[in-house]
Every structure is written in C-alpha cells, then in structure tokens.
Design a protein around this motif. Sequence first.
Motif, PDB file in Angstrom:
ATOM      1  N   GLU A 348       0.827  -1.197   0.000  1.00 59.73           N
ATOM      2  CA  GLU A 348       0.000   0.000   0.000  1.00 59.73           C
ATOM      3  C   GLU A 348       0.867   1.255   0.000  1.00 59.73           C
ATOM      4  OE1 GLU A 348      -2.788  -0.020   3.158  1.00 59.73           O
ATOM      5  OE2 GLU A 348      -3.837  -1.805   2.459  1.00 59.73           O
ATOM      6  N   GLY A 349       0.327   2.308  -0.580  1.00 57.26           N
ATOM      7  CA  GLY A 349       1.035   3.582  -0.645  1.00 57.26           C
ATOM      8  C   GLY A 349       0.386   4.473  -1.677  1.00 57.26           C
ATOM      9  N   GLY A 350       0.984   5.627  -1.890  1.00 58.76           N
ATOM     10  CA  GLY A 350       0.480   6.541  -2.897  1.00 58.76           C
ATOM     11  C   GLY A 350       0.681   5.998  -4.297  1.00 58.76           C
ATOM     12  N   GLU A 351       0.037   6.662  -5.256  1.00 60.08           N
ATOM     13  CA  GLU A 351       0.088   6.181  -6.632  1.00 60.08           C
ATOM     14  C   GLU A 351       1.520   6.148  -7.159  1.00 60.08           C
ATOM     15  OE1 GLU A 351      -2.383   6.879 -10.797  1.00 60.08           O
ATOM     16  OE2 GLU A 351      -2.110   8.562  -9.431  1.00 60.08           O
ATOM     17  N   LEU A 352       2.293   7.164  -6.843  1.00 63.89           N
ATOM     18  CA  LEU A 352       3.682   7.183  -7.294  1.00 63.89           C
ATOM     19  C   LEU A 352       4.502   6.068  -6.656  1.00 63.89           C
ATOM     20  CD1 LEU A 352       4.708  10.965  -7.429  1.00 63.89           C
ATOM     21  CD2 LEU A 352       4.809   9.323  -9.304  1.00 63.89           C
ATOM     22  N   GLU A 353       4.254   5.790  -5.382  1.00 65.76           N
ATOM     23  CA  GLU A 353       4.997   4.742  -4.684  1.00 65.76           C
ATOM     24  C   GLU A 353       4.709   3.361  -5.263  1.00 65.76           C
ATOM     25  OE1 GLU A 353       5.286   5.105  -0.188  1.00 65.76           O
ATOM     26  OE2 GLU A 353       3.673   6.512  -0.649  1.00 65.76           O
ATOM     27  N   THR A 354       3.422   3.057  -5.470  1.00 68.83           N
ATOM     28  CA  THR A 354       3.078   1.729  -5.992  1.00 68.83           C
ATOM     29  C   THR A 354       3.582   1.557  -7.415  1.00 68.83           C
ATOM     30  OG1 THR A 354       0.886   2.552  -6.673  1.00 68.83           O
ATOM     31  CG2 THR A 354       1.060   1.562  -4.493  1.00 68.83           C
ATOM     32  N   LEU A 355       3.509   2.633  -8.191  1.00 68.27           N
ATOM     33  CA  LEU A 355       4.043   2.571  -9.550  1.00 68.27           C
ATOM     34  C   LEU A 355       5.549   2.325  -9.518  1.00 68.27           C
ATOM     35  CD1 LEU A 355       3.767   2.965 -12.598  1.00 68.27           C
ATOM     36  CD2 LEU A 355       3.861   5.431 -12.218  1.00 68.27           C
ATOM     37  N   ALA A 356       6.246   3.020  -8.621  1.00 67.42           N
ATOM     38  CA  ALA A 356       7.690   2.850  -8.507  1.00 67.42           C
ATOM     39  C   ALA A 356       8.052   1.424  -8.111  1.00 67.42           C
ATOM     40  CB  ALA A 356       8.258   3.844  -7.494  1.00 67.42           C
ATOM     41  N   GLU A 357       7.268   0.810  -7.220  1.00 64.48           N
ATOM     42  CA  GLU A 357       7.568  -0.555  -6.795  1.00 64.48           C
ATOM     43  C   GLU A 357       7.429  -1.543  -7.942  1.00 64.48           C
ATOM     44  OE1 GLU A 357       5.942  -3.944  -3.651  1.00 64.48           O
ATOM     45  OE2 GLU A 357       5.804  -1.805  -3.137  1.00 64.48           O
ATOM     46  N   LEU A 358       6.350  -1.425  -8.717  1.00 65.73           N
ATOM     47  CA  LEU A 358       6.165  -2.334  -9.850  1.00 65.73           C
ATOM     48  C   LEU A 358       7.291  -2.162 -10.870  1.00 65.73           C
ATOM     49  CD1 LEU A 358       2.308  -2.129 -10.492  1.00 65.73           C
ATOM     50  CD2 LEU A 358       3.584  -4.058  -9.552  1.00 65.73           C
ATOM     51  N   ILE A 359       7.659  -0.925 -11.135  1.00 64.45           N
ATOM     52  CA  ILE A 359       8.740  -0.683 -12.096  1.00 64.45           C
ATOM     53  C   ILE A 359      10.057  -1.231 -11.567  1.00 64.45           C
ATOM     54  CG2 ILE A 359      10.150   1.132 -13.141  1.00 64.45           C
ATOM     55  CD1 ILE A 359       7.620   2.800 -13.441  1.00 64.45           C
ATOM     56  N   ALA A 360      10.329  -1.016 -10.279  1.00 65.27           N
ATOM     57  CA  ALA A 360      11.608  -1.440  -9.719  1.00 65.27           C
ATOM     58  C   ALA A 360      11.769  -2.959  -9.750  1.00 65.27           C
ATOM     59  CB  ALA A 360      11.744  -0.921  -8.290  1.00 65.27           C
ATOM     60  N   ILE A 361      10.743  -3.698  -9.343  1.00 61.46           N
ATOM     61  CA  ILE A 361      10.848  -5.163  -9.321  1.00 61.46           C
ATOM     62  C   ILE A 361      11.014  -5.710 -10.734  1.00 61.46           C
ATOM     63  CG2 ILE A 361       9.668  -7.309  -8.755  1.00 61.46           C
ATOM     64  CD1 ILE A 361       8.385  -5.914  -6.396  1.00 61.46           C
ATOM     65  N   THR A 362      10.225  -5.200 -11.678  1.00 64.54           N
ATOM     66  CA  THR A 362      10.324  -5.701 -13.050  1.00 64.54           C
ATOM     67  C   THR A 362      11.629  -5.252 -13.709  1.00 64.54           C
ATOM     68  OG1 THR A 362       8.935  -3.825 -13.759  1.00 64.54           O
ATOM     69  CG2 THR A 362       7.849  -5.945 -13.400  1.00 64.54           C
ATOM     70  N   ASP A 363      12.155  -4.082 -13.325  1.00 64.90           N
ATOM     71  CA  ASP A 363      13.466  -3.680 -13.832  1.00 64.90           C
ATOM     72  C   ASP A 363      14.540  -4.666 -13.383  1.00 64.90           C
ATOM     73  OD1 ASP A 363      12.703  -1.482 -15.261  1.00 64.90           O
ATOM     74  OD2 ASP A 363      13.390   0.008 -13.812  1.00 64.90           O
TER      75      ASP A 363
END
Length: 375
Positions: A348-363
């Motif tokens: 859970e988190g703000g929209e920017l945080e959750t987006l950053a997590e998905l990008i970071a793991i897939t990166d």
Amino acid sequence: MLDESLLDSPEGLSEADHRGLLRGAAEAGARVRTAARHSAEAGINDLKPDGRPRAVLIAGPGAAATHAADLIGTLAGAGSPVTRLAPTGVAPAAGALRWELPGWVGSVDLLLITTPDGSEPGLSLLAEQAYRRGCNVVAVAPSRSPLADAVNGSHGLFVPMATAPYDQDEPLAASAPGVLWALLTPLLALLDRTGVLAAPPDALGKVADRLDAIAERCGPAIAIYSNPAKTLAAELADALPIVWTEGISAGPAGRRFAAALAELSGTPAVVAELPEALAAHSALLAGPLAASADPDDFFRDRVEEPPALHARVVLLRDRPIGGLTAAPGARDLALSHDTPISELEPEEGGELETLAELIAITDFAAVYLALASRA
C-alpha cells in the motif's frame, strides 16, 4: 538457456554486468534524490506559473522518452493532454533524428525534452522552433551537452540529468533502470508546480524510499527463493511473457517491462490491460504456446534438445484483491490452458509509490534475465 546458478552468485553477476545495469537498478532511489536536488537548484521549486499548460509535449529518443510520456500521461489523467513527439529519420542515431512541433503549438503549451545523450541536433532545432512559437521549453539532459546550450540560448529551463561515473563507461540503454528516474523526476517536480499532476517533494522522497526498499529485497546478494525479481527472471526462462496489467498505474509499468525485456535480454513479450487482455490473448493461450500444446515434449531429450517456447502470464496489479477485479478470470483462463502465472502486487502507498515498486521489481527481473541468459 538461463544459468540459475549465476543468479545466486553476486560475484558472477557483477562480472557479467558490463553495462552497470544492476548498479542502475540498485541506485534508483539515489537517482531520484539527486534529480530532485538538481530540480531545486534549477529553480523548479520556486516557479509560480500562471496556470496549467493547455498541452504537454514530450520529445526525446527511444524508450526513455516513450516511458516518460506514458507515465506522465497516466498520472496527469485528463488534466492536460500529454503527447509524445515521435522522431523521424533514416536511422536511430543521434545525428539522424528529427522532431517537429504540431502546427497548433503556441505560448500556452509546454515542451519537455528528455534525453540521456544531449548531442542530438534535432532536439536543439526543436528547442529553437519552440522558442520562435513562444512555447515554454524545459529539458533534462547531461550537463555541458549541446542541448543544454541550445535550451539556455532559447530562454528555456535546463535541468542537468542525474548521472553516475559509470554511465560514461558504456552507451546507456534507453530502458536502463537508472535512466528512467534520472529523466522522469525533474519532469514530475515541474508538472507538480504547474498543476498537471501531484508529485510534491515529500511524495518524491517516498518514491526514493520505496525504491531503496525494493533494492534491498531484490539485490544480487538476496537468494532466489526470497528475491521476487530473481524468482520472476527464473520463471521467465525459455518462456514467452504474456504481461497482463490491472489498474491505472500498472499499465505503464507493464509496457515498460515488455520494452525492457526486449532491449536488455532480447526476450519478446506481449502486453495488454485487463479485462480486455482476456479476449485479446485467449486464442494465443489456446494455441501452440500453451504448456499443454505439445504432449510429446515429455519425451524430449533434456540434454540435446532445447525446450519448446511456452507462454507464461505475468499479472501486474495495483489495486487490492477485495476491489472490482478481473484477476480471478485471468487466473482461470491461464490455468485452463495449463499456462503458469506469476503475480506482482505492490504494498500500500500513494500512486507514485506503488508505480515505482512495480517498475523497480520488473526492472531488476529484466536485468537478471539479461545477465543470466548471456552467461
């Protein structure tokens, strides 16, 4: 063939990482902080714009500009239309690319230029063209580049790109993890000031913290069984990734993942958003790519014969299980064709945080797949 033993060898990964991809992924949080500092030093935090721009145009080469435009357009919503200016030219080389402003662009519009190179003559010409039209120009590129001189000469705002010393060792891949955040962060800070989207300094700080947390979870020293990025990379070995996304923020993360897989590891992937993905890819899962499509594969010589290519669904979600979701239908469709499925959902988190997590793991996953596949 994927060398899984390499995934659990930090030393081996380091030796194979000639382009600094793992370092770029691990330092994503630091890039955000450095880029935010460069933005503040350039005066972005002190801007007092008269109002929101009528339209936001983004120009730059390759995947870096494409991903930035996709992410910004998603975060901005219907507030200001976001358009990427695609280049023309005879080759994807800095000297061959050209950009043109649409005829309607004027003083109420905003042109954003993003590039990890900065030597493209076409971008310098674009900045001059925008100046003649009265269009506001903001550029993010390496300092002391020809583009910096052109933007400053056109009374635009230039923000130095957050770089690392090893960025100069090898040409930067457009999908490299460090490049995205170095280019995107100043644009988010600027568009927050203009009211196009919400990305205040504290939100960018939380993004940096989330990226640091993912780097700890997915770093090369963390074993496969407890490392979600290594696990995903191992699962995608000898598979065709079918990337399905659910939720507004997951869409650009999935499209970036597919682009990173293609550029970094040479792995083709298809991507679509739920629920439409179920209809768009149902025939694909029922065809020869399904795991159950070749019963004779059981008798394949595991030493001499390469494995058949089969599909694997990767489901990226940014909404809770209890909400309105097509995820159960996605799982049923995949499993009905004996197609395995991998799922990622951010904390859970703000929209920017959750987006950053998905990008970071897939990166991280794309980088691990690239390094282990070429060993």
